[in-house]
Structure formats: C-alpha cells, structure tokens
Design an enzyme around this catalytic site. Structure first.
Site, short mmCIF file in Angstrom:
data_model
loop_
_atom_site.label_atom_id
_atom_site.label_comp_id
_atom_site.label_asym_id
_atom_site.label_seq_id
_atom_site.Cartn_x
_atom_site.Cartn_y
_atom_site.Cartn_z
N GLU A 33 0.85 -1.20 0.00
CA GLU A 33 0.00 0.00 0.00
C GLU A 33 0.88 1.25 0.00
OE1 GLU A 33 -1.57 1.56 3.56
OE2 GLU A 33 -0.93 -0.12 4.79
N SER A 148 -13.30 -0.30 9.72
CA SER A 148 -12.47 -0.05 8.53
C SER A 148 -12.95 -0.87 7.34
CB SER A 148 -11.02 -0.41 8.83
OG SER A 148 -10.26 -0.28 7.65
N LYS A 167 -3.18 -2.16 15.36
CA LYS A 167 -2.79 -1.41 16.55
C LYS A 167 -3.88 -1.50 17.62
CE LYS A 167 0.67 1.65 14.72
NZ LYS A 167 0.86 2.65 13.67
N1 PSU Z 1 -2.72 1.27 10.78
C1 PSU Z 1 -1.40 1.52 10.94
N2 PSU Z 1 -0.74 2.22 9.98
C2 PSU Z 1 -1.38 2.68 8.85
C3 PSU Z 1 -2.77 2.39 8.69
C4 PSU Z 1 -3.40 1.69 9.68
O1 PSU Z 1 -0.83 1.11 11.94
O2 PSU Z 1 -0.73 3.32 8.01
C5 PSU Z 1 -3.48 2.86 7.45
C6 PSU Z 1 -3.55 1.72 6.41
O3 PSU Z 1 -3.43 2.29 5.13
C7 PSU Z 1 -4.95 1.18 6.62
C8 PSU Z 1 -5.70 2.44 6.93
O4 PSU Z 1 -5.49 0.51 5.50
O5 PSU Z 1 -4.84 3.19 7.77
C9 PSU Z 1 -7.03 2.19 7.60
O6 PSU Z 1 -7.74 3.38 7.71
P1 PSU Z 1 -9.26 3.37 8.22
O7 PSU Z 1 -9.18 3.03 9.68
O8 PSU Z 1 -9.74 4.76 7.98
O9 PSU Z 1 -9.97 2.34 7.44
MN MN Z 2 -13.21 4.46 9.64
#
Ligand code: PSU
Ligand code: MN
Length: 308
Positions: A33, A148, A167
C-alpha cells in the site's frame, strides 16, 4: 487485467513494466500500500526508509515489490523509477470505494489504504499483499459505526494480506469477530497469538497457527469462497517489540484527543497514528520499520510458494 477489472475503462489501471513482465511470466510479486509510506502513516524521513527496507526485503527474498497508488488520475500497480517520491508526498487517502472518485476527478496523487491495495492487486491478478497493520473495528463502533473498509476488502478479494495484526487503539476482539463473521481465515505465522502491531501478542489467540509459506499457500488454494482472502499475521520481531504498558497511556491519550476534537470518518486513523507517533516517537518508529520489513519478507516467501 483480470475479469475483476474488465468493466473498467482501459486507462483506469496502469501496471508498471516490471510488474507486467513478472505477471506475464508468473513470477512472484508482493503488492504494497502507499498510505503507510506517506505522512499519513509514518513521519518523514522514516516513511522513505520504510519503503526502501520493504522493497529491499521483497527483492532479497526473490520477489518483485509492487507499490499501489493513484497518480495522474490512474490507479497504479507498481511505480516507475522516480515516481515514489511523488507518492510519498501524497496526502489524499484512498480506500477501495475512493478509487472510483479519485479516477473520476483525475486527482494527481492519492495514497492507497489496505482496502484499495487489495482491490487493485486482485484487479491485476496479484495474490500477495504486505503491510504494517490493518484497519479494524474501532472502539465504541457500536456507537460510531466505525469499521475499517479493510475488513470487507479482505473478505472480498482473493489475496493473502500479511500484517502485524492491528494497533491496540482498535477493538481487537471485535476485529477478530468481524473477520470470523466475514469468512476470512486468520493465520498466525509461527505464533499462537493475534499480534497487536508493536507487541507480539494482543492476548487473543489467533485462530490458526501456521509454520510455513507452503501451508499459507495451500490455505489460499483450498478456501471454499473463491473470492475471499486470507489474513496472515506476523508478530513484530522479538528484538523490536515495545512494552505494552508504556504504549497503553499513549493509545488512551490519542483516543481521548480524537474524541475531544470531534474527529470522524477517514480522518480518525491518521489522527490517532499521528498522536501515537508524537508520544512514542523514539521507540515506535524503529519498531514500525522492523515489522513492516519483516512482513514484506514473509509475504515474499508466500508469493514464491504460490508461484512455484
Ligand atoms: N494502521 C497503521 N498504519 C497505517 C494504517 C493503519 O498502523 O498506516 C493505514 C492503512 O493504510 C490502513 C488504513 O489501510 O490506515 C485504515 O484506515 P481506516 O481506519 O480509515 O480504514
Ligand atoms: Mn473508519
């Protein structure tokens, strides 16, 4: 282009020359990514170091790295030399659903999340994807509804995602429950516990322990739902693990700040990542780089097994 992408305009997707050649020859490829390598994922200059170390780990193991991103209104799988710095400077986060909008608006630079990357990998027939941590079910999702899109993407694309768990600011028990309900096999690489990114164990058992890339490849080949993916969790290397108690305070403070400032939607995760980074910088960045590199290495082993 696979059937998955056949409905798209011909210019929507662009595969780099190196990735196109490797795909045609059936050689192992690891998709990555770009949000993690942007300032939304890691502070500069650690983000560039993370990218270099992940690429080197994939290459050293004998596979080809393919970073995904949006560039000049196209979804890209594999970047040409010189393009990486443009992507690292990107600030527009693109999840799977946002790809269509980013292409329609012809945005210059978009950084892809796990959900977008897994979808793009699937679109061109790449079966392995490596990242640091996935998104998941947020704490208090019963109130906010914040889950997510990464999780549904794992369920809907036939790709093995290699990560260090998620995390601990997320609700990890519910994240595992969601993956179970969505039909995603969750594997633990030579480990019995679902990892919590900086720490090797969340205290939650991982559903299936696996010892080798051969077993991971066989799981992908034998899944009943042809469309669904597999999550392979790899704990941070022992030498790089952080102290869970020390982290807990930073996580709680980041969550409290996010709530107090009324942060919502796609901004939540980058905000919390930034706060955790500020509070733990010295210790968390090296751990983040080490686990991302290690995940890239394990992903390459899986890609090699699948290609063999
Ligand atoms: N968690 C991390 N580092 C990151 C991300 C999540 O420890 O860089 C990023 C990744 O790209 C993941 C995104 O797909 O955040 C998820 O975002 P959301 O919670 O808005 O779906
Ligand atoms: Mn979200």
């Amino acid at each position: 282009m696979t059937e998955q992408a056949a409905h798209l305009p011909a210019t929507a997707l662009r595969v780099s020359e190196a990735v196109a050649t490797a795909l045609a020859e059936g050689r192992p490829i690891v998709a990555m990514e770009s949000t993690i390598f942007s300032s939304l994922g890691l502070p500069s200059p650690a983000n560039l170091e993370a990218l270099r170390r992940c690429e080197a780990a994939v290459t050293a193991a004998g596979a080809l790295p393919a970073v995904t991103a949006i560039l000049d209104g196209q979804a890209r799988i594999g970047l040409e030399p010189g393009e990486e710095l443009r992507v690292l400077a990107g600030t527009r986060k693109v999840a799977e659903r946002d790809i269509a909008v980013a292409l329609a608006e012809r945005i210059e630079v978009g950084v892809t999340t796990v959900s977008a990357s897994v979808a793009l990998a699937h679109a061109v027939g790449i079966e392995v994807f490596a990242t640091g941590g996935i998104g998941g079910v947020h704490r208090q999702a019963e109130i906010t509804g914040d889950i997510s899109a990464d999780l549904d993407a794992l369920a809907n694309h036939p790709v093995v995602t290699v990560c260090a768990g998620a995390k601990a600011f997320l609700d990890l028990p519910r994240t595992l429950e969601y993956l179970e309900a969505a039909g995603v096999p969750v594997l633990g690489w030579q480990h019995d516990w679902f990892p919590a990114f900086y720490t090797r164990s969340s205290g939650l058992p991982v559903p299936h322990r696996v010892e080798s890339a051969a077993v991971v490849a066989r799981v992908l080949r034998n899944r009943i739902r042809a469309r669904s993916g597999v999550l392979l969790t790899v704990p941070v290397p022992e030498a790089d693990e952080l102290d869970a108690e020390h982290l807990a305070g930073a996580l709680e403070a980041a969550l409290a700040d996010s709530a107090a400032q009324g942060i919502t939607g796609a901004a939540v995760t980058p905000f919390i990542l930034g706060r955790i980074g500020e509070a733990t910088a010295g210790a968390s960045v090296p751990a983040n780089l080490a686990l991302a590199e290690n995940n890239a290495r394990v992903a390459a082993l899986v890609a090699i097994e699948l290609a063999g």
